[in-house]
Design a protein around this motif. Structure first.
Motif, PDB file in Angstrom:
ATOM      1  N   ASN A  87      -1.644   5.175  -7.807  1.00 49.98           N
ATOM      2  CA  ASN A  87      -1.863   6.618  -7.571  1.00 49.98           C
ATOM      3  C   ASN A  87      -1.132   7.514  -8.566  1.00 49.98           C
ATOM      4  O   ASN A  87      -0.860   8.681  -8.285  1.00 49.98           O
TER       5      ASN A  87
ATOM      6  N   LYS B 247       0.821  -1.211   0.000  1.00 49.76           N
ATOM      7  CA  LYS B 247       0.000   0.000   0.000  1.00 49.76           C
ATOM      8  C   LYS B 247       0.853   1.258   0.000  1.00 49.76           C
ATOM      9  O   LYS B 247       0.652   2.166  -0.802  1.00 49.76           O
TER      10      LYS B 247
ATOM     11  N   GLY C  58       2.261   1.701  -3.553  1.00 53.33           N
ATOM     12  CA  GLY C  58       1.085   2.489  -3.926  1.00 53.33           C
ATOM     13  C   GLY C  58      -0.001   1.701  -4.633  1.00 53.33           C
ATOM     14  O   GLY C  58      -0.731   2.239  -5.468  1.00 53.33           O
TER      15      GLY C  58
END
Length: 299
Positions: free
Chosen positions: A175, A16, A20
């Motif tokens: 992202n 995470k 990302g």
């Protein structure tokens, strides 16, 4: 298995925060590792991820190969390789027990595409007398007009719309952000929805900037967009198995057929590698033959 859970949790944090990855992708990685844990429990093998041997992992892969198709096997092998690579990176172990395990050949599945008429019929079947009709039309026009992933569509913000410049800001995988051109027709349908429907909704706290909302004033789910498209396909008697991704594939294919170059399509789709975009080259060989005959000096 207690000895596995803390490692899995730390691996999730790594995926995470450092890589990302989306919640959906992290869940897939976790599911793959938990599947191995279930196998160890069934076989009453008590071993931690730090000392598990190659032979044990091979037994698991052999079992999985009899239950799943090649594509699912490949995903599990890839997920486990990433997990053990991370363990090495963090100095928990010295070797990767997956190193000699080969990924099954899956071939490249060519995506389904729709014709321009199919897309017109699909959007034309939306009931605009219902409040959600304008929203659904704006969503489908955006999926096809900008080539978005469904996750990118549902997370689109009002503040991401730069209509004066002719772009929308899209947040893609990992992202990563990109600017995608948006045509006047798609802009017009979004404005119809924003001014005629969205402005009258009671928007829940935290979703004030979310563009596409459900009736409760919250962000739409990916599953809801799938359902909307499936129901429209049934309504017009479309025999193809389609999803939101079909509109994205169609966006890329129609651009290619009309002379766009792969590099531009790659940038608009947000593909990290041109090889991912190259799958569209295989979709219409007849078109490519025409291009060769028209433009090559030795025709």
């Amino acid at each position: 298995m207690k000895s596995w859970s803390s490692y899995i949790k730390n691996f999730q944090s790594y995926l995470k925060i450092e890589r990302g990855l989306s919640v959906h992708t992290v869940a897939n990685y976790t599911f793959d590792i938990e599947r191995l844990c279930s196998f160890l429990a069934e076989q009453q093998i008590e071993v931690s991820p730090i000392v598990i041997k190659e032979e044990t992992v091979q037994q698991f892969i052999y079992k999985v190969s009899g239950e799943l198709n090649a594509r699912s096997q490949a995903r599990i092998i890839s997920g486990l390789k990433s997990f053990f690579t991370w363990l090495i990176f963090e100095d928990y172990r010295q070797d990767n027990p997956m190193v000699l395990i080969e990924t099954p050949k899956t071939g490249r599945k060519l995506p389904d595409t729709l014709s321009v008429d199919d897309i017109d019929n699909l959007i034309g079947a939306i009931d605009l007398s219902l409040p959600e009709g304008e929203r659904n039309r704006a969503m489908l026009e955006t999926l096809y007009g900008c080539g978005l992933r469904v996750s990118e569509l549902v997370s689109l913000k009002v503040s991401d719309l730069f209509f004066d410049e002719g772009f929308v800001k899209v947040t893609g995988k990992g992202n990563k952000q990109r600017f995608v051109p948006i045509g006047p027709q798609t802009q017009r349908f979004i404005d119809f929805y924003r001014n005629g429907i969205r402005s009258h909704l009671t928007i829940q706290k935290g979703f004030e900037d979310t563009l596409f909302l459900n009736r409760r004033g919250r962000q739409l789910t990916r599953a809801m967009v799938f359902t909307i498209i499936k129901e429209l396909a049934v309504k017009i008697g479309l025999k193809k198995n389609i999803s939101p991704h079909t509109l994205r594939h169609s966006f890329a294919t129609h651009l290619l057929e009309n002379g766009a170059d792969l590099r531009s399509i790659q940038l608009m789709l947000g593909h990290e590698s041109i090889t991912t975009t190259e799958i569209y080259v295989h979709l219409d060989r007849k078109h490519l033959t025409q291009v060769m005959q028209q433009f090559h000096p030795r025709k």
